[in-house]
Design an enzyme around this catalytic site. Structure first.
Site, PDB file in Angstrom:
ATOM      1  N   SER A  47       0.852  -1.203   0.000  1.00 25.83           N
ATOM      2  CA  SER A  47       0.000   0.000   0.000  1.00 25.83           C
ATOM      3  C   SER A  47       0.877   1.239   0.000  1.00 25.83           C
ATOM      4  O   SER A  47       0.614   2.213  -0.718  1.00 25.83           O
ATOM      5  CB  SER A  47      -0.877   0.030   1.244  1.00 25.83           C
ATOM      6  N   THR A  48       1.921   1.183   0.820  1.00 26.98           N
ATOM      7  CA  THR A  48       2.814   2.331   0.968  1.00 26.98           C
ATOM      8  C   THR A  48       3.555   2.652  -0.321  1.00 26.98           C
ATOM      9  O   THR A  48       3.955   3.793  -0.546  1.00 26.98           O
ATOM     10  CB  THR A  48       3.826   2.015   2.104  1.00 26.98           C
ATOM     11  N   TYR A 136      -1.379 -11.170   2.872  1.00 27.70           N
ATOM     12  CA  TYR A 136      -1.481  -9.774   3.321  1.00 27.70           C
ATOM     13  C   TYR A 136      -2.936  -9.519   3.688  1.00 27.70           C
ATOM     14  O   TYR A 136      -3.789  -9.358   2.818  1.00 27.70           O
ATOM     15  CB  TYR A 136      -1.000  -8.847   2.205  1.00 27.70           C
ATOM     16  N   LYS A 164       0.811 -11.095   7.044  1.00 26.13           N
ATOM     17  CA  LYS A 164       1.015  -9.702   7.446  1.00 26.13           C
ATOM     18  C   LYS A 164      -0.331  -9.238   7.980  1.00 26.13           C
ATOM     19  O   LYS A 164      -1.302  -9.123   7.228  1.00 26.13           O
ATOM     20  CB  LYS A 164       1.449  -8.861   6.246  1.00 26.13           C
ATOM     21  N   GLY A 188       1.101  -5.063  11.233  1.00 24.21           N
ATOM     22  CA  GLY A 188       0.998  -4.103  10.136  1.00 24.21           C
ATOM     23  C   GLY A 188       0.639  -2.699  10.568  1.00 24.21           C
ATOM     24  O   GLY A 188       0.680  -1.782   9.762  1.00 24.21           O
ATOM     25  N   ASP A 190       1.873   0.229  12.790  1.00 25.55           N
ATOM     26  CA  ASP A 190       3.058   0.674  13.530  1.00 25.55           C
ATOM     27  C   ASP A 190       2.686   1.237  14.906  1.00 25.55           C
ATOM     28  O   ASP A 190       3.444   1.108  15.864  1.00 25.55           O
ATOM     29  CB  ASP A 190       3.800   1.750  12.719  1.00 25.55           C
ATOM     30  N   GLU A 191       1.493   1.858  14.967  1.00 21.00           N
ATOM     31  CA  GLU A 191       1.063   2.489  16.223  1.00 21.00           C
ATOM     32  C   GLU A 191       0.629   1.454  17.260  1.00 21.00           C
ATOM     33  O   GLU A 191       0.411   1.790  18.422  1.00 21.00           O
ATOM     34  CB  GLU A 191      -0.052   3.517  15.954  1.00 21.00           C
ATOM     35  N   ILE A 205       5.858  -4.893   9.576  1.00 24.83           N
ATOM     36  CA  ILE A 205       6.018  -4.279   8.255  1.00 24.83           C
ATOM     37  C   ILE A 205       5.285  -2.950   8.316  1.00 24.83           C
ATOM     38  O   ILE A 205       4.068  -2.938   8.538  1.00 24.83           O
ATOM     39  CB  ILE A 205       5.410  -5.173   7.148  1.00 24.83           C
ATOM     40  N   SER A 207       4.937   1.481   7.211  1.00 25.53           N
ATOM     41  CA  SER A 207       5.278   2.659   6.400  1.00 25.53           C
ATOM     42  C   SER A 207       6.170   3.633   7.171  1.00 25.53           C
ATOM     43  O   SER A 207       7.112   4.206   6.613  1.00 25.53           O
ATOM     44  CB  SER A 207       3.999   3.385   5.978  1.00 25.53           C
TER      45      SER A 207
HETATM   46  C1  HMN Z   1       2.095  -1.762   2.993  1.00 25.05           C
HETATM   47  O1  HMN Z   1       1.410  -2.624   2.434  1.00 25.05           O
HETATM   48  O2  HMN Z   1       2.668  -0.901   2.376  1.00 25.05           O
HETATM   49  C2  HMN Z   1       2.209  -1.696   4.485  1.00 25.05           C
HETATM   50  O3  HMN Z   1       2.635  -2.853   5.000  1.00 25.05           O
HETATM   51  C3  HMN Z   1       1.019  -1.188   5.090  1.00 25.05           C
HETATM   52  C4  HMN Z   1       1.233  -0.877   6.561  1.00 25.05           C
HETATM   53  O4  HMN Z   1       0.521  -1.818   7.302  1.00 25.05           O
HETATM   54  C5  HMN Z   1       0.767   0.506   6.801  1.00 25.05           C
HETATM   55  N1  HMN Z   1      -0.644   0.558   6.475  1.00 25.05           N
HETATM   56  C6  HMN Z   1      -1.107   1.428   5.580  1.00 25.05           C
HETATM   57  O5  HMN Z   1      -0.429   2.316   5.103  1.00 25.05           O
HETATM   58  C7  HMN Z   1      -2.532   1.271   5.215  1.00 25.05           C
HETATM   59  C8  HMN Z   1       1.050   0.974   8.216  1.00 25.05           C
HETATM   60  O6  HMN Z   1       2.439   1.061   8.356  1.00 25.05           O
HETATM   61  C9  HMN Z   1       0.414   2.343   8.488  1.00 25.05           C
HETATM   62  O7  HMN Z   1       0.755   3.261   7.465  1.00 25.05           O
HETATM   63  C10 HMN Z   1       0.847   2.925   9.816  1.00 25.05           C
HETATM   64  O8  HMN Z   1       0.650   2.000  10.833  1.00 25.05           O
HETATM   65  C11 HMN Z   1       0.104   4.228  10.101  1.00 25.05           C
HETATM   66  O9  HMN Z   1      -1.259   3.960  10.337  1.00 25.05           O
END
Ligand code: HMN
Length: 293
Positions: A47-48, A136, A164, A188, A190-191, A205, A207
């Site tokens: 997604s990122t 995922y 994931k 997935g 981070d918070e 994993i 962003s």
């Molecule tokens: C991806 O597929 O790029 C990431 O693994 C997604 C990841 O889980 C992120 N989710 C999204 O961006 C939807 C998180 O890192 C998220 O950005 C972060 O926890 C902030 O909410």
């Protein structure tokens, strides 16, 4: 085979203002992750990576550049999932030939696919590529919920090595960990890394690791050592940063923070808003000064 446990940045992609891939910028983001964030691996095409807005050729180009830049320095996971199964197979073959350590695929979305259809989706990619697969699961974006019994069915295929888990359902996470001690589970969100770490995840994993990877590792490792109070202090600071990022535009703000670090992270891809406003750029500067200096 590379160790697939640990801290993986969900790789951001640098785009030029016209939406084309900025190869130089992308290479800089990869280097920043390896050299400064010291991540264990990269999750490419997620997604990122703004993946679902890209053409097949662009997705391949990103896989190629990431492998060429990272070489064998860290583990690489290629997210090849697409609602177009033929495209997923094509991307999976391509990433496998490049030497990616595992594939991952988002659960097929948009249509309400049945579980047998979802299972067939994964089995087709695995059969055609011969590579390993990490499911995922991101129900808040796909609307697809997979329960413990369905994971048990998927994991009957020994090539499906993990999940994931981008969800806040910690009851399900606990059930999965107990039921599948030998499968890889990545957090997935981070918070929510600390509670997920306490439940015994193998890695994460995310962003925000593109800019906050060092703190992410601290949270993960402190939790593994049972130092929950110390880990919570770092999660608190991390979440102050993440709150600021989410309130200012997720990917645009992480890119802005990378730019502050001297990395040419570039623009986002439309239909996402390409760039930050001057007021948002000011917030990036404040976040940088407060959390990343
Ligand atoms: C991806 O597929 O790029 C990431 O693994 C997604 C990841 O889980 C992120 N989710 C999204 O961006 C939807 C998180 O890192 C998220 O950005 C972060 O926890 C902030 O909410």
């Amino acid at each position: 085979m590379k160790n697939l446990k640990g801290i993986f940045s969900a790789l951001l992609v640098s785009f030029n203002e016209d939406g084309t891939i900025n190869e130089k910028g992308l290479r800089q983001i990869i280097r920043h992750n390896i050299d400064k964030m010291k991540v264990d691996g990269l999750y490419v095409g997620g997604s990122t990576g703004e993946n679902f807005m890209l053409s097949t050729e662009e997705k391949k180009e990103i896989f190629r550049i990431a492998k060429d830049e990272a070489k064998d320095q860290i583990a690489l996971i290629a997210q090849v999932g697409s609602v177009n199964l033929k495209e997923a197979v094509e991307l999976g073959k391509y990433a496998t030939e490049l030497g990616y350590d595992s594939l991952s695929a988002v659960t097929p979305f948009y249509y309400k696919f049945s579980f047998p259809e979802i299972k067939n989706f994964y089995e087709t990619i695995i059969r055609e590529t011969g590579n390993k697969m990490i499911v995922y699961s991101i129900p808040f974006l796909t609307g697809v919920n997979i329960g413990v019994n369905q994971f048990a069915e998927l994991f009957e295929n020994e090539k499906i090595i993990g999940v994931k888990f981008t969800a806040g359902d910690f009851y399900l996470l606990e059930r999965l960990r107990k039921a599948f001690p030998n499968h890889l589970i990545y957090a997935g969100f981070d918070e929510m890394m600390l509670p997920a770490s306490v439940l015994g995840i193998d890695g994460a994993i995310g962003s925000t690791f593109n800019v906050n990877g060092v703190r992410a590792r601290q949270i993960f490792e402190l939790a593994q050592q049972g130092k929950i109070k110390e880990a919570l202090e770092i999660q608190n600071v991390t979440n102050d940063l993440i709150e600021g990022i989410l309130g200012n535009g997720l990917y645009q703000t992480i890119k802005g923070l990378l730019e502050e670090e001297g990395v040419n992270a570039g623009y986002c891809r439309e239909p996402m808003t390409k760039d930050l406003t001057p007021a948002q750029k000011q917030i990036v500067k404040e976040l940088k000064a407060k959390f990343l200096s």
